[in-house]
Design a protein around this motif. Structure first.
Motif, PDB file in Angstrom:
ATOM      1  N   LEU A 251       0.845  -1.189   0.000  1.00 19.31           N
ATOM      2  CA  LEU A 251       0.000   0.000   0.000  1.00 19.31           C
ATOM      3  C   LEU A 251       0.879   1.238   0.000  1.00 19.31           C
ATOM      4  O   LEU A 251       1.884   1.311   0.720  1.00 19.31           O
ATOM      5  CB  LEU A 251      -0.902   0.010   1.237  1.00 19.31           C
ATOM      6  CG  LEU A 251      -1.702  -1.271   1.507  1.00 19.31           C
ATOM      7  CD1 LEU A 251      -2.538  -1.127   2.777  1.00 19.31           C
ATOM      8  CD2 LEU A 251      -2.586  -1.609   0.326  1.00 19.31           C
ATOM      9  N   THR A 252       0.504   2.230  -0.803  1.00 19.44           N
ATOM     10  CA  THR A 252       1.346   3.413  -0.974  1.00 19.44           C
ATOM     11  C   THR A 252       0.857   4.600  -0.156  1.00 19.44           C
ATOM     12  O   THR A 252      -0.329   4.733   0.156  1.00 19.44           O
ATOM     13  CB  THR A 252       1.417   3.813  -2.453  1.00 19.44           C
ATOM     14  OG1 THR A 252       0.100   4.028  -2.960  1.00 19.44           O
ATOM     15  CG2 THR A 252       2.124   2.742  -3.263  1.00 19.44           C
ATOM     16  N   SER A 253       1.792   5.476   0.154  1.00 21.41           N
ATOM     17  CA  SER A 253       1.542   6.600   1.038  1.00 21.41           C
ATOM     18  C   SER A 253       0.696   7.673   0.372  1.00 21.41           C
ATOM     19  O   SER A 253       0.758   7.888  -0.843  1.00 21.41           O
ATOM     20  CB  SER A 253       2.871   7.204   1.512  1.00 21.41           C
ATOM     21  OG  SER A 253       3.672   7.565   0.408  1.00 21.41           O
ATOM     22  N   VAL A 254      -0.083   8.360   1.204  1.00 16.20           N
ATOM     23  CA  VAL A 254      -0.940   9.463   0.773  1.00 16.20           C
ATOM     24  C   VAL A 254      -0.894  10.550   1.834  1.00 16.20           C
ATOM     25  O   VAL A 254      -0.599  10.276   3.002  1.00 16.20           O
ATOM     26  CB  VAL A 254      -2.404   9.000   0.576  1.00 16.20           C
ATOM     27  CG1 VAL A 254      -2.494   7.907  -0.472  1.00 16.20           C
ATOM     28  CG2 VAL A 254      -3.037   8.541   1.886  1.00 16.20           C
ATOM     29  N   PRO A 255      -1.205  11.799   1.483  1.00 15.35           N
ATOM     30  CA  PRO A 255      -1.393  12.825   2.505  1.00 15.35           C
ATOM     31  C   PRO A 255      -2.720  12.599   3.226  1.00 15.35           C
ATOM     32  O   PRO A 255      -3.586  11.860   2.739  1.00 15.35           O
ATOM     33  CB  PRO A 255      -1.415  14.121   1.693  1.00 15.35           C
ATOM     34  CG  PRO A 255      -1.928  13.698   0.353  1.00 15.35           C
ATOM     35  CD  PRO A 255      -1.388  12.319   0.122  1.00 15.35           C
TER      36      PRO A 255
END
Length: 448
Positions: free
Chosen positions: A121-125
């Motif tokens: 899973l990739t990072s988000v603000p």
């Protein structure tokens, strides 16, 4: 000739897996090794699934329908704002639930059904509200220039693909959140038109502005991944288009935004390239909305809706201000705003088939702790560097970001945007493929 550099594309991987030339587990292990060696400096992932992805890869290898899987054995990263079975969907916030999801989002289910294996899973603000990707103690960086952001809110997805950790990544786009990271990172990123791909993002997909879409290194991969996400195999086949009428709108969409000369020149150079390839280009500035209220109201009020039920004290200060503004602006979310813009755009598109604009107004903003900065500072930074995307979200029409060179000062990619009326996804992909053929781009950033 095709785009150059980087590891194998998703199209190549799937072909190798279907033919038996490579085993899915070996491909998955290569992705895990790349993440282990590169992500420490970049911060693209919030969760990596080493054991599960190898098991999923082995399961793909013995599927009875292996020969028909369009994404057979392809590692894919999923943005951390859609559900993945067995993992919490944190949406970039400590205020969200830590409980594991019990089912996959429809787009994740379609990717898995097509043979893709979920690496992580990739990072988000926080709540996917911003055009840079960072949180307390964590800053996601652009592989081309670690001092700059890969963008947002699909910043982790863009950084993961541009650094060569995975060949493709899932993202979504409510105000440019696929196209902005694609532009910052030298990728192909397409926001499909409304209804082409299941959205189901947050409580109301920001009043219908948000869509799921792919981030990839090549147009062929973008078409392939979009075809799976849309459950429409025809989207995977990109044909050379006949002469297309292309409006060129290189000017700023706002009197308060100045377009960087290199982005403007990249747009004009791309117009000349397409003109030389048999298309008809003409300068035709767009009828942008006279007021940004419709877009800003949906951006803020959509965020406020997504924050419903969350502990406000656990949210970042900028987010608390954003949702407070959204509560006040929700009454300004009106269908007439879309109807007015669509009326003007329909008139514009009687003379052209597609419009070409810069993808960004400036190079990426700095990779810093924006999450500790004030709301106004975040708003100003976001609007000034990425003003070209939002009208297509308000309309619900498709748009794509395509690489267009390297900025001589920032060292990050330049990019242009192609947009068109509903149903023009295949045409946008076809024009992007012509650009790729005539002007190949480095598919990934130089390994640092």
């Amino acid at each position: 000739m095709v785009a150059t550099g980087g590891a194998r594309t998703a199209t190549e991987i799937a072909g190798d897996v279907r033919s038996g030339r490579v085993q899915p587990a070996a491909v998955a292990q290569q992705a895990l090794d790349a993440i282990a060696s590169r992500d420490g400096a970049i911060g693209a992932f919030v969760e990596v699934r080493p054991d599960e992805v190898l098991r999923e890869a082995d399961a793909v290898a013995v599927r009875a329908d292996l020969q028909s899987l369009p994404l057979a054995g392809v590692p894919v990263a999923i943005k951390d704002n859609v559900s993945v079975t067995g993992y919490p969907m944190r949406n970039g916030s400590v205020a969200t639930s830590p409980d594991a999801a019990t089912s996959d989002h429809p787009v994740v289910a379609r990717l898995r059904a097509a043979g893709a294996v979920v690496v992580g899973l990739t990072s988000v603000p926080e709540l996917c509200l911003w055009g840079a990707t960072d949180a307390a103690g964590r800053i996601t960086r652009n592989p081309w220039n670690l001092d700059l952001t890969p963008g947002g809110s699909s910043g982790g997805a863009g950084a993961a693909v541009a650094s060569g950790m995975v060949p493709i990544a899932h993202g979504n786009d409510g105000m440019g959140s696929v196209r902005i990271p694609a532009a910052n990172c030298g990728l192909v990123g397409i926001k499909p038109g409304r209804g082409v791909v299941p959205s189901q993002l947050g409580r109301n997909s920001w009043f219908g502005m948000s869509e799921n879409g792919p981030l990839t290194t090549t147009v062929a991969d973008a078409a392939l991944m979009l075809s799976v996400m849309a459950d429409d195999p025809s989207l995977a086949y990109v044909d050379r288009p006949e002469s297309v009428r292309i409006g060129v709108a290189a000017g700023s969409p706002s009197p308060v935004v100045r377009v960087d000369e290199h982005f403007r020149r990249a747009t004009l150079d791309t117009a000349r390239l397409l003109d030389g390839d048999g298309h008809r280009t003409t300068t035709a500035e767009l009828p942008y909305p006279a007021s940004p209220l419709g877009q800003i109201a949906r951006w803020t009020a959509g965020g406020a809706d997504d924050a419903t039920g969350l502990d406000r004290s656990a949210l970042q200060k900028r987010t608390r201000r954003h949702i407070a503004v959204g509560r006040r602006l929700e009454r300004f979310v009106k269908p007439s705003q879309i109807a007015s813009l669509e009326r003007h755009m329909r008139t514009y598109f009687t003379d052209v088939d597609v419009v070409l604009t810069p993808a960004l107004a400036t190079p990426p903003i700095r990779a810093i702790d924006w999450s500790t900065r004030g709301w106004l500072a975040n708003m100003a930074a976001n609007i000034r560097y990425a003003p070209f995307a939002a009208p297509w979200n308000l309309l619900g029409w498709p748009a794509i970001s395509v690489p267009a060179g390297i900025h001589p000062e920032s060292g990050t990619p330049l990019a242009v945007q192609l947009a068109g009326p509903p149903g023009s996804e295949r045409l946008l992909l076809a024009l992007a493929a012509q650009i790729e053929l005539a002007r190949p781009w480095p598919r990934t950033a130089p390994v640092r």
